[in-house]
Write a protein that holds these residues in place. Structure first.
Motif, mmCIF file in Angstrom:
data_model
loop_
_atom_site.group_PDB
_atom_site.id
_atom_site.type_symbol
_atom_site.label_atom_id
_atom_site.label_comp_id
_atom_site.label_asym_id
_atom_site.label_seq_id
_atom_site.Cartn_x
_atom_site.Cartn_y
_atom_site.Cartn_z
ATOM 1 N N THR A 83 -9.392 -0.958 5.696
ATOM 2 C CA THR A 83 -8.458 0.102 6.478
ATOM 3 C C THR A 83 -8.068 -0.215 7.728
ATOM 4 O OG1 THR A 83 -9.830 2.447 5.069
ATOM 5 C CG2 THR A 83 -7.758 2.117 7.003
ATOM 6 N N GLN A 113 -2.333 -7.378 8.658
ATOM 7 C CA GLN A 113 -1.639 -5.768 7.416
ATOM 8 C C GLN A 113 -0.239 -5.513 8.110
ATOM 9 O OE1 GLN A 113 -2.261 -2.611 4.194
ATOM 10 N NE2 GLN A 113 -0.969 -1.441 6.393
ATOM 11 N N THR A 168 -14.044 -2.407 1.869
ATOM 12 C CA THR A 168 -13.163 -1.451 2.056
ATOM 13 C C THR A 168 -12.574 -1.302 3.029
ATOM 14 O OG1 THR A 168 -13.415 0.308 0.034
ATOM 15 C CG2 THR A 168 -11.556 0.953 1.245
ATOM 16 N N THR A 182 1.020 -1.709 0.202
ATOM 17 C CA THR A 182 -0.058 -0.039 0.053
ATOM 18 C C THR A 182 0.690 0.845 0.132
ATOM 19 O OG1 THR A 182 -0.294 -0.071 2.417
ATOM 20 C CG2 THR A 182 -1.763 -1.529 1.318
ATOM 21 N N SER A 190 -1.224 4.105 1.992
ATOM 22 C CA SER A 190 -2.395 4.310 2.360
ATOM 23 C C SER A 190 -3.025 3.082 3.524
ATOM 24 C CB SER A 190 -3.224 3.953 0.992
ATOM 25 O OG SER A 190 -3.046 1.972 0.693
ATOM 26 N N ASN A 191 -2.460 2.285 3.618
ATOM 27 C CA ASN A 191 -3.010 0.977 4.586
ATOM 28 C C ASN A 191 -4.430 0.405 4.146
ATOM 29 O OD1 ASN A 191 -0.551 0.970 5.736
ATOM 30 N ND2 ASN A 191 -1.670 2.822 7.538
ATOM 31 N N GLU A 192 -4.715 0.964 3.184
ATOM 32 C CA GLU A 192 -6.556 0.327 1.982
ATOM 33 C C GLU A 192 -6.346 -0.495 1.841
ATOM 34 O OE1 GLU A 192 -9.115 3.855 2.375
ATOM 35 O OE2 GLU A 192 -8.862 3.181 -0.009
ATOM 36 N N TRP A 193 -6.827 -1.684 1.295
ATOM 37 C CA TRP A 193 -7.462 -2.719 0.987
ATOM 38 C C TRP A 193 -8.682 -2.813 0.122
ATOM 39 C CZ3 TRP A 193 -3.426 -5.689 -0.640
ATOM 40 C CH2 TRP A 193 -2.631 -5.347 -0.064
ATOM 41 N N THR A 194 -8.878 -3.028 -1.201
ATOM 42 C CA THR A 194 -10.261 -3.588 -1.673
ATOM 43 C C THR A 194 -10.960 -4.807 -1.377
ATOM 44 O OG1 THR A 194 -10.764 -0.659 -2.820
ATOM 45 C CG2 THR A 194 -12.013 -3.174 -3.139
ATOM 46 N N SER A 215 -11.664 0.004 10.373
ATOM 47 C CA SER A 215 -12.469 0.125 9.704
ATOM 48 C C SER A 215 -12.550 -0.736 8.996
ATOM 49 C CB SER A 215 -12.671 1.681 9.567
ATOM 50 O OG SER A 215 -12.714 2.377 8.434
ATOM 51 N N THR A 217 -4.725 -0.100 -2.330
ATOM 52 C CA THR A 217 -4.594 1.600 -2.487
ATOM 53 C C THR A 217 -3.359 1.722 -2.730
ATOM 54 O OG1 THR A 217 -6.630 1.613 -1.757
ATOM 55 C CG2 THR A 217 -6.221 3.805 -1.581
#
Length: 526
Positions: A245, A298, A243, A183, A222-226, A258, A215
């Motif tokens: 996070t 993560q 999504t 990320t 970002s530390n975000e995944w879909t 979240s 992402t």
């Protein structure tokens, strides 16, 4: 009244000891009978209140019962449906005859142990004809709520060893680590794929295909995944998009921060589950709670499905059944899964010894036993239910043999009382007139005390057979009545025998004649 009461008390003693002997015989005969409860005989005295100067024997009476509350030792067996109870309570059973001839409610009997096997119809029963009863489970293996003070919910336990069954998947726990470096800015943003097998309602093997797309920001991390979830049973259609996070703070770094639902079933932060609706049935996907370790993480490293578990299994064939300590009868299938099919409750009553004893170690409720209640095994006062076990007989053979000796002595003693009372009633009227004249009038015969009046009668009868009537006049010419002849001869013969020990001089002369003659004249004085 004292003598008569002694005779009655002796007869009563014989009767009660005969009853006690019968219980001992029954206990010893059933010392190897599984589940046998020993019979007990209790004596109770009868007291007749009389004057202070005399006493009348009241005698004794007996009451018998079975010590149903006592438990025999448990032994292990090789049959899964050999059932015993470790503690209080009994299994509900009914009879094969009632099952075959009654279309309505079945009568309930009770048993503490049994070796149950399926018959031609799959009904679990013993060789003696007792049928096991229980509460049937729902299709999902749960036990509905049944009344505990009635037998309406109980049915005969039936097992079909040839049946097939599927175990659909209802829950999946997903533990996977996503690489944190993916990320960061400048990364490729490659999609990471994961496939999880599940089993549908028809036992078919399906899969949830999950893709994780990072992402990639223009700068930083970002530390975000879909996360997109697709169902193979739905032709690969998406059943959920989320999504995710992750937290990067100290102490909670790498855990879920979240989850936002884009489509599909909602995510519950309280349980960490996503409710998915797939073609094979509803499934809950547990990915973890925010801020807690476990589930999805993560962290720096590689993509790794570290912990994935699920329930369910493909279609299997039932191979055996087993019972657990709580009375749940579980069906075991050849593909490894188990399912509850019945629950066997335990019946408890206030007074187990008040139950009515039936054949084959079965018991029936009565007014003396009190009302019953159906408990779950291991709950409340009820004991645990043990499979692969039988309860042995509660008879202690050593103790029964000890009581047998005591009973024999008591029986003989009571018989002696009757004999003593009978002798106290005897008088000379019981003897023939001719014999009593010699026995009670002649002072010589009384002084010799050669035998009792009862033994005299026996010897006279023997003499009447041995010496013919036409030869008796040779014995004592002074007397013509044959029975007097016999009596005198018997007494004088025994008197001669007594003289050998110094009791009296010989009265018969048998040295030269084949027929003995008197030494003098014996004249009874009146």
């Amino acid at each position: 009244m004292t003598i008569s009461s002694s005779l009655i008390a002796g007869v009563a003693g014989l009767n009660v000891n005969a009853s006690r002997l019968a219980t001992i015989a029954d206990n010893i005969a059933n010392s190897s009978t599984y589940g046998y409860k020993r019979a007990v005989a209790n004596f109770h005295s009868l007291v007749l209140n009389g004057s202070s100067g005399a006493y009348s024997a009241g005698g004794v009476r007996v009451t018998t019962h079975r010590d149903i509350g006592a438990q025999g030792p448990l032994i292990t067996t090789g049959n899964a449906t050999d059932i015993a109870i470790a503690g209080r309570g009994m299994m509900p059973v009914t009879s094969v005859a009632a099952l075959n001839g009654n279309a309505g409610s079945l009568p309930m009997m009770l048993a503490t142990t049994g070796s149950f096997h399926p018959d031609a119809d799959g009904i679990l029963r013993t060789e003696s004809g007792l049928v096991l009863m229980g509460w049937p489970a729902s299709s999902d293996g749960t036990i509905p709520s049944y009344p505990r003070d009635t037998v309406d919910g109980l049915v005969p336990v039936s097992i079909d060893l040839n049946q097939f069954a599927g175990d659909p998947t209802t829950a999946i726990n997903l533990g996977v680590n996503l690489p944190a470096t993916q990320t960061q800015s400048g990364e490729s943003g490659d999609v990471l794929d994961l496939s999880i097998e599940y089993f549908g309602n028809l036992g078919t093997s399906e899969s949830l295909d999950i893709s994780f797309t990072p992402t990639v920001p223009g700068s930083g991390q970002s530390n975000e995944w879909t996360m997109i979830i697709s169902d193979s049973a739905s032709g690969g259609a998406s059943v959920g998009e989320y999504t995710v996070t992750f937290d990067d703070t100290r102490g909670a770094g790498g855990t879920i921060a979240s989850i936002a639902t884009v489509s599909g079933g909602a995510y519950s932060a309280a349980s960490g589950e996503i409710a998915l609706t797939v073609a094979g049935g509803p499934i809950t996907l547990n990915i973890g709670k925010p801020g807690e370790a476990g589930g999805m993480t993560q962290l720096s490293g590689s993509f790794a499905p570290v912990a994935i578990s699920k329930d369910g299994s493909p279609v299997g064939n039932l191979t055996s059944v087993e019972i657990d300590p709580n009375g749940f009868l579980n069906a075991i299938y050849d593909i490894g899964f188990t399912r509850t099919i019945y629950q066997i409750p335990l019946v408890d009553v206030a007074n187990p010894n008040g139950l009515i004893s039936l054949d084959n170690q079965a018991y029936q409720l009565s007014a003396e036993s009190g009302s019953f209640f159906l408990w779950e095994a291991g709950d409340g006062p009820a004991g645990e239910m043990i499979g692969y076990a039988r309860e042995e007989s509660a008879t202690d053979v050593a103790g029964e043999l000890t009581q047998l000796i005591q009973t024999q002595r008591a029986y003989s003693s009571n018989a002696k009382i009757i004999q003593t009372v009978e002798l106290s009633f005897a008088d000379e009227i019981d003897l023939p007139v001719e014999i009593s004249f010699c026995v009670f009038v002649s002072p010589i015969l009384i002084d010799l005390s050669v035998c009792s009046a009862t033994r005299l009668l026996e010897l006279v009868r023997i003499l009447d057979i041995v010496i013919p009537l036409d030869e008796r006049h040779l014995l004592t010419p002074n007397y013509r009545k044959p029975r007097i002849h016999a009596a005198i001869f018997v007494f004088l013969t025994i008197a001669d025998t007594c003289s050998d020990t110094g009791s009296a001089p010989p009265l018969l002369d048998a040295s030269s004649a084949s027929t003995p003659t008197l030494k003098g004249t014996l004249t009874p004085s009146l």
